[in-house]
Design an enzyme around this catalytic site. Sequence first.
Site, PDB file in Angstrom:
ATOM      1  CD  GLU A  80       0.142   0.001  -5.794  1.00  9.59           C
ATOM      2  OE1 GLU A  80       0.896   0.864  -6.254  1.00  9.59           O
ATOM      3  OE2 GLU A  80      -0.145  -0.073  -4.591  1.00  9.59           O
ATOM      4  CB  CYS A 103       9.070  12.750   4.277  1.00 10.80           C
ATOM      5  SG  CYS A 103      10.732  13.199   3.714  1.00 10.80           S
ATOM      6  CB  CYS A 121      12.179  16.850  10.666  1.00  7.61           C
ATOM      7  SG  CYS A 121      12.571  17.169   8.921  1.00  7.61           S
ATOM      8  CB  CYS A 168      10.088  12.133  10.602  1.00  9.83           C
ATOM      9  SG  CYS A 168      10.551  10.944   9.321  1.00  9.83           S
ATOM     10  CB  CYS A 176      16.854  11.727   8.546  1.00 11.11           C
ATOM     11  SG  CYS A 176      16.549  12.638   7.014  1.00 11.11           S
TER      12      CYS A 176
END
Length: 316
Positions: free
Chosen positions: A36, A183, A190, A193, A199
């Site tokens: 991270e 995205c 799209c 997705c 959305c």
Amino acid sequence: MLNTIHNSLQRWYEVNGRHNLPWRTTNNPYKIYLSEIMLQQTQVKTVLERFYFPFLERFPTFLDVAHSDLDDVLKMWEGLGYYTRAKNLHAAAKQCQGILPTNASELLELPGIGRSTAHAISAFAYQEALPILDANVKRILHRYFAIEARDEKQLWKAAYELFDVRYPFEYNQAMMDIGSLVCLAKNPLCEVCPFEQGCKGKVSPLLYPQPKVKKIKPTRKRIIVVYKHNDKFALYQRKERFLHGLWGFMQYEELENNEGKLLGHITQQYSHFTLQAEIYVFDTDYVNEGCEWFTRSEIDLLSLSRADHKVLKLIY
DNA sequence: AATTCGTGGGA
DNA sequence: TTCCCAAGAAT
């Protein structure tokens, strides 16, 4: 219906998720935490191919970091950038004596761990039900809720709104995969997705988020002097915040005298300015304040910035 | 609250 | 080549 969206996301992740990333196939908190930190503002490819495994080989446990010198951590961070991350990683290891806390609120107390990173570590290592808010998630939320403004508070609210408390690990990982694989900033896909149904921004996804106001990047002209004597070179360890802890050749705003021989020039792009420097070589045994002398092979043991590596390449 | 922090990938 | 910007946090 949020439940339908969540199920769609889970199915997408099962099939298309990047399940083999090494920080996803471990439950070792330190190995998740390290990923991270390294991945902050840094692409997966860079961390995966050049930095993650060598660091873990040098520092197999968090306790090894706690017992180390900062210079050794910085050496493993050399080339990765944003070196405050290494400094904070080292400080965090000392602070908790090599044992990471097991919840987000305590992780947040450690240097270098902000809200999103605390949530990520806790969700991935301890299954705590908290959403993350990285660049990938932000872009999805901007589009899903048709939010134009880059408003951190509004995005956090949206993050909790869309979050699936049932599957914190899978949800957060899936969001990052959607962000980096589907995205996309410039060419969103799209059609494939899992969020397509709900959305609000899918008719014109490129409107979200609003483009940043681009500022002109200033150029800083500097003089770099390589002090040389016999087989040794003079370098100093930076004390300022910029490139803190890294070693480098002496830099001046302007040439103070005409001694030395012009060797060439380098340019280095930084996030907020461009460095243009002329490189001079000056043979002297005068020891500059704050400088130490190193042979070429000793320099290899130090952590240097990209710009100073370019200077080194000019010498040899 | 806006700026400061590195480097390299990819279009 | 040039530009944007990436698993953000600290100041």
